[in-house]
Motif scaffolding. Structure first.
Motif, short mmCIF file in Angstrom:
data_model
loop_
_atom_site.label_atom_id
_atom_site.label_comp_id
_atom_site.label_asym_id
_atom_site.label_seq_id
_atom_site.Cartn_x
_atom_site.Cartn_y
_atom_site.Cartn_z
N ASP A 9 0.87 -1.19 0.00
CA ASP A 9 0.00 0.00 0.00
C ASP A 9 0.90 1.23 0.00
O ASP A 9 1.59 1.50 0.98
CB ASP A 9 -0.90 -0.03 1.25
N LYS A 14 2.72 6.69 4.54
CA LYS A 14 3.62 5.55 4.70
C LYS A 14 3.43 4.53 3.57
O LYS A 14 2.41 4.55 2.87
CB LYS A 14 3.35 4.84 6.05
N GLU A 185 -7.78 0.77 -4.59
CA GLU A 185 -7.73 0.86 -3.12
C GLU A 185 -9.07 0.56 -2.42
O GLU A 185 -9.08 -0.22 -1.46
CB GLU A 185 -7.21 2.24 -2.73
N ASP A 207 -12.47 6.12 4.22
CA ASP A 207 -11.09 5.83 4.63
C ASP A 207 -10.34 7.16 4.71
O ASP A 207 -10.03 7.78 3.69
CB ASP A 207 -10.45 4.89 3.59
N THR A 364 -5.26 -1.62 4.26
CA THR A 364 -5.31 -1.65 2.79
C THR A 364 -4.40 -2.76 2.25
O THR A 364 -4.79 -3.51 1.35
CB THR A 364 -4.92 -0.28 2.19
MG MG Z 1 -4.41 4.95 2.81
#
Ligand code: MG
Ligand code: ATP
Length: 414
Positions: A9, A14, A185, A207, A364
């Motif tokens: 992801d 990050k 996603e 999200d 994710t």
């Molecule tokens: Mg995300």
């Protein structure tokens, strides 16, 4: 040993890599996890390939060390920025003597269905067969072997911006990794945090990440709508910093220390000492002063999400609940109450223990593993990994099938 799948992801805050092994009934055992801070993504879009590649490399190395594997290929998420879902139908006649539907018939009906004109700056990133219909009988998952004169398919074709796709592929290549496929996603996150019943009845998934908020609507088991709002948890931090005139780092520390989005939940509204913007001095602020700022921004994110859905003709009658995901909202108390105020229906927060991960930041990536295991044909999903010690190939080399333009489509069909 079941097939090994690697999911990456690439987020604004990050990069999270998970290495999983399919053990039974598509259940995935996590073998390794790696999280690395990412500076090369802004609002969900890669803006610095070198920096993103460094984060990918490091997160993959961490996950590989934990799993005792060296990784050569992986599946990657693609954010729903500028993504379109096109619903298509196609019908063919079955001409064989006994009218038995063959694998070739299935391939042909699908290929004709996705043979569509798309603008030059876009490309197909995924195709999702919804159902096959044989002589009017619908809801068929696999028509091969059935007898009929007409075979129809209904399929969702997902297209995205070519530049976004190419930047993902380039960052992975720069990190020394091949891409086995791209997973949209919301499909990944939905696989991880939503139940089959929720997706069937109608549910909104919100999200909230670092730089973007993804809003998706699932119904009848399908993703019907998804869109991104360029606002996330980092904007909450920025609001606190600007509102209280304190450094960004100090604002981030406050946000993560108190984890509150609702002033009515403050038990003891004491004064706390914070650094001033110059960092040379200190000053006092009340807890309620910064929680008010968080509350306003989180409320605004939900209000924009709600308006976006209404504008897309998705009303409260279409869904039975809202699920919150992403580290930007899952850690803060009061988020679900604020969402309930706006949506006026039950809201729940994704629970990482149910997904089998230690942090919600990994949802994710965990969803990528689940999506790939559930949707890519048996034996075709695995990524190329090697045991670090002793040097022995754990999985057969795979990846040559990867086609830059259609990415994982070939794997799904054949
Ligand atoms: Mg995300
Ligand atoms: N304990 C916490 N309390 C409040 N916010 C937090 C906490 N931990 C992380 N965050 C916030 O969560 C956000 C990052 O969330 P997440 O890891 O889901 O984003 P991402 O997937 O990298 O980004 P995006 O999905 O936007 O591309 C950051 O704004 C961060 O400050």
């Amino acid at each position: 040993m079941g097939q090994v799948i690697v999911g990456i992801d690439i987020g604004t805050s990050k990069v999270c890599t998970l290495i999983g092994q399919v053990v039974r009934d598509n259940h995935i055992e996590i073998l390794g996890e790696g999280i690395e801070f990412c500076n090369g993504v802004k609002k969900g879009v890669i803006v610095d390939i070198e920096s993103t590649a460094n984060s990918i490399r490091s997160s993959v190395r961490q996950a590989g060390m934990a799993a005792g594997l060296s990784v050569a290929s992986a599946y990657v998420n693609i954010p729903p920025v500028n993504v379109s879902i096109i619903n298509r139908k196609n019908l063919i006649s079955i001409s064989g003597r006994d009218h038995e539907i063959t694998v070739r018939d299935k391939e042909r009906v699908l290929y004709e269905a996705v043979d569509i004109e798309i603008p030059e700056d876009r490309q197909i990133i995924d195709i999702i067969p919804i159902q096959y219909i044989v002589d009017g009988c619908d809801g068929i998952v696999d028509p091969v072997g059935m007898v009929g004169t007409n075979l129809e398919v209904e399929v969702d074709v997902i297209t995205g911006k070519t530049t976004s796709v190419q930047n993902i592929l380039k960052s992975m290549e720069r990190a020394g990794l091949r891409v086995d496929g791209l997973v949209l996603e919301p499909l990944a996150s939905g696989e991880a945090v939503l139940t089959a019943d929720e997706k069937e009845m109608g549910v909104i998934l919100i999200d909230i990440g670092g730089g973007v908020t993804d809003v998706s609507f699932f119904k009848h088991g399908r993703l019907m709508f998804c869109q991104s709002i360029p606002v996330g948890g980092d904007h909450i931090t920025n609001d606190i910093a600007v509102g209280l005139r304190i450094p960004f780092n100090e604002a981030d520390k406050l946000k993560k220390q108190y984890e509150l989005a609702l002033t009515s939940l403050i038990k003891n509204d004491q004064e706390i000492v914070v650094s001033e913007i110059s960092e040379s001095g200190k000053k006092k602020v009340k807890i309620s002063e910064f929680v008010e700022i968080v509350e306003a921004r989180v409320h605004e994110i939900f209000a924009i999400s709600h308006r976006m859905l209404t504008d897309a003709n998705i009303s409260g009658n279409d869904y039975a609940g809202v699920v919150l995901s992403g580290a930007g909202i899952c850690y803060v108390d009061g988020g679900s109450q604020l969402a309930e105020e706006v949506f006026k229906i039950p809201v729940r927060v994704a629970n990482c223990r149910h997904i089998g991960i230690s942090k919600i930041e990994c949802a994710t990536a965990a969803g990528i593993l689940k999506y790939v295991a559930a949707n890519i044909k048996e034996g075709n999903a695995e990524c190329e990994v090697k045991s670090i010690k002793p040097v022995k190939t754990v999985k057969p080399t795979f990846g040559e099938r990867f086609a830059a333009r259609f990415v994982n489509i070939l794997k799904k069909i054949f």
